[in-house]
Design an enzyme around this catalytic site. Structure first.
Site, short mmCIF file in Angstrom:
data_model
loop_
_atom_site.label_atom_id
_atom_site.label_comp_id
_atom_site.label_asym_id
_atom_site.label_seq_id
_atom_site.Cartn_x
_atom_site.Cartn_y
_atom_site.Cartn_z
N ARG A 214 75.27 17.30 28.99
CA ARG A 214 75.67 17.45 30.39
C ARG A 214 74.90 16.45 31.26
O ARG A 214 73.90 15.91 30.85
CB ARG A 214 75.42 18.89 30.85
CG ARG A 214 76.38 19.86 30.16
CD ARG A 214 76.12 21.29 30.52
NE ARG A 214 76.29 21.53 31.94
CZ ARG A 214 75.32 22.01 32.73
NH1 ARG A 214 74.15 22.30 32.24
NH2 ARG A 214 75.55 22.19 34.00
N LYS B 218 65.30 25.42 24.08
CA LYS B 218 66.74 25.17 23.94
C LYS B 218 67.14 24.98 22.46
O LYS B 218 66.61 24.13 21.77
CB LYS B 218 67.14 23.93 24.74
CG LYS B 218 68.64 23.65 24.70
CD LYS B 218 69.06 22.83 25.90
CE LYS B 218 70.48 22.32 25.72
NZ LYS B 218 70.99 21.65 26.92
N ARG C 27 65.93 26.03 37.21
CA ARG C 27 64.56 25.90 36.67
C ARG C 27 63.74 27.14 37.00
O ARG C 27 63.72 27.57 38.14
CB ARG C 27 63.85 24.70 37.30
CG ARG C 27 64.60 23.43 37.10
CD ARG C 27 63.67 22.28 36.74
NE ARG C 27 64.50 21.13 36.43
CZ ARG C 27 64.72 20.13 37.29
NH1 ARG C 27 64.11 20.13 38.44
NH2 ARG C 27 65.50 19.14 36.97
C1 BTN Z 1 74.11 19.89 26.85
O1 BTN Z 1 73.42 20.90 26.71
O2 BTN Z 1 73.72 18.95 27.54
C2 BTN Z 1 75.46 19.83 26.17
C3 BTN Z 1 75.37 19.26 24.79
C4 BTN Z 1 76.70 19.18 24.10
C5 BTN Z 1 76.63 18.41 22.80
C6 BTN Z 1 77.89 18.53 22.01
S1 BTN Z 1 77.69 17.95 20.35
C7 BTN Z 1 79.41 18.02 20.09
C8 BTN Z 1 80.06 17.54 21.37
N1 BTN Z 1 80.19 16.11 21.37
C9 BTN Z 1 79.46 15.53 22.32
O3 BTN Z 1 79.39 14.29 22.53
N2 BTN Z 1 78.81 16.47 23.01
C10 BTN Z 1 79.10 17.79 22.54
#
Ligand code: BTN
Length: 325
Positions: free
Chosen positions: A124, A189, A323
């Site tokens: 994100r 996380k 946070r």
């Molecule tokens: C986050 O917490 O920032 C979200 C992470 C999401 C990662 C997943 S892995 C599969 C899919 N493909 C990506 O490029 N991102 C999501």
């Protein structure tokens, strides 16, 4: 470079046995020097391979490679199109491409792509999602919402609940949810979710749900991740990646079907069971704006409720971060 030979080498090394360069060369009809190049390609993708003179190459720990049939078996789903890849840019992008070039039917929900590694994994807020080969789970699922974008309020929270429910079934303790869609293990996380909107017709819309779950991250990964993180290896449970993948997919598809019928309302209590920020003083960052309050869980639409000067206020939106202070 990742081709058939690289894949063959990955298969040969996966169980943790030593393979000599000479033997790998013979098996693939190439020189030992050429094998060395493929080994480097695998190392660049995050695979921890070491070599011992006279013995050959070996993985620091064996990996259970993803297998479509094993995932389907654990998922107990017979009617979901599942694809397993070895290396992709991003599984979210692969689903997007499939929708655009119509190799994925946008009328049928549930198409899911898993990959062993991602070279352009996205998190994100434009962050990188570190995706070393064989270390974690990376997958994306397409879902079509007939009633359009308004029917997706709270969706990403439901995905988080599905992942938690699956991990609970597998015996993982100490799980928590952080609004809007992070999964925590012992306060760090463990998994993240990236929900993206693709096609938006006059009525329906296509949603791509991407999730990354840390299973067994390599030691050197901590230089690349900018927050406290955890992986499933720490739980000490003997969890096979195909079993984790199938179980998560089963909960995800079932929860999404329920969400289609009821919206977020029926998930509110479930969220509150795992919300690890309730009662804590938090800050919400919305671009330049920062709001302080006491976290009070979520409302029936999936917005976070903050208690500010004894007044309850709900907040929504993609760029909000939370946070503990
Ligand atoms: C986050 O917490 O920032 C979200 C992470 C999401 C990662 C997943 S892995 C599969 C899919 N493909 C990506 O490029 N991102 C999501």
């Amino acid at each position: 470079m990742f081709n058939k030979v690289t894949h063959n080498i990955l298969l040969a090394l996966a169980n943790g046995d030593f393979c000599s360069g000479e033997w790998l060369g013979e098996q693939n009809n190439i020189s030992r020097a050429a094998i060395g190049k493929h080994i480097q390609a695998l190392q660049k993708l995050g695979l921890d391979i070491y070599s011992v003179t006279g013995k050959g190459y070996c993985l620091s720990t064996p990996i259970d490679l993803l297998e479509r049939d094993a995932i389907i078996e654990s998922s107990q789903l017979s009617d979901v199109p599942i694809q397993v890849e070895t290396v992709v840019g991003s599984t979210n992008d692969l689903i997007k491409q499939g929708l655009l070039n119509k190799t994925i039917d946008n009328k049928t929900s549930g198409t899911t792509i898993f990959s062993e590694a991602q070279t352009a994994g996205r998190g994100r807020r434009g962050k990188e999602w570190v995706s070393p080969l064989g270390a974690s789970l990376y997958f994306s699922t397409h879902w079509s919402f007939e009633q359009g974008i308004s029917a997706t309020m709270g969706l990403s929270l439901v995905v988080g609940i599905a992942i938690v429910d699956a991990l609970v079934e597998l015996g993982v303790p100490d799980l928590g949810l952080k609004w809007p869609n992070d999964i925590y293990y012992q306060g760090r996380k463990l998994a993240g979710i990236l929900v993206e909107l693709e096609g938006q017709g006059s009525d329906s819309c296509d949603i791509i749900i991407g999730a990354g779950i840390n299973v067994k991250l390599p030691i050197n990964v901590n230089q690349k991740i900018d927050q406290p993180f955890a992986d499933l290896e720490e739980t000490g449970l003997d969890l096979n990646r195909n079993m984790i993948a199938g179980t998560i997919l089963r909960y995800l598809i079932n929860h999404l079907k329920q969400f289609e019928q009821t919206g977020f309302t029926t998930f509110v209590d479930r969220w509150h069971e795992y919300d690890c920020f309730i009662g804590h003083h938090v800050q919400l960052h919305m671009g330049q704006r920062v709001v302080d309050g006491i976290a009070g869980g979520v409302d029936a639409q999936g917005g976070i409720v903050l208690n500010i000067d004894n007044k309850k206020q709900s907040y929504f939106g993609g760029e909000i971060s939370l946070r503990k202070i």
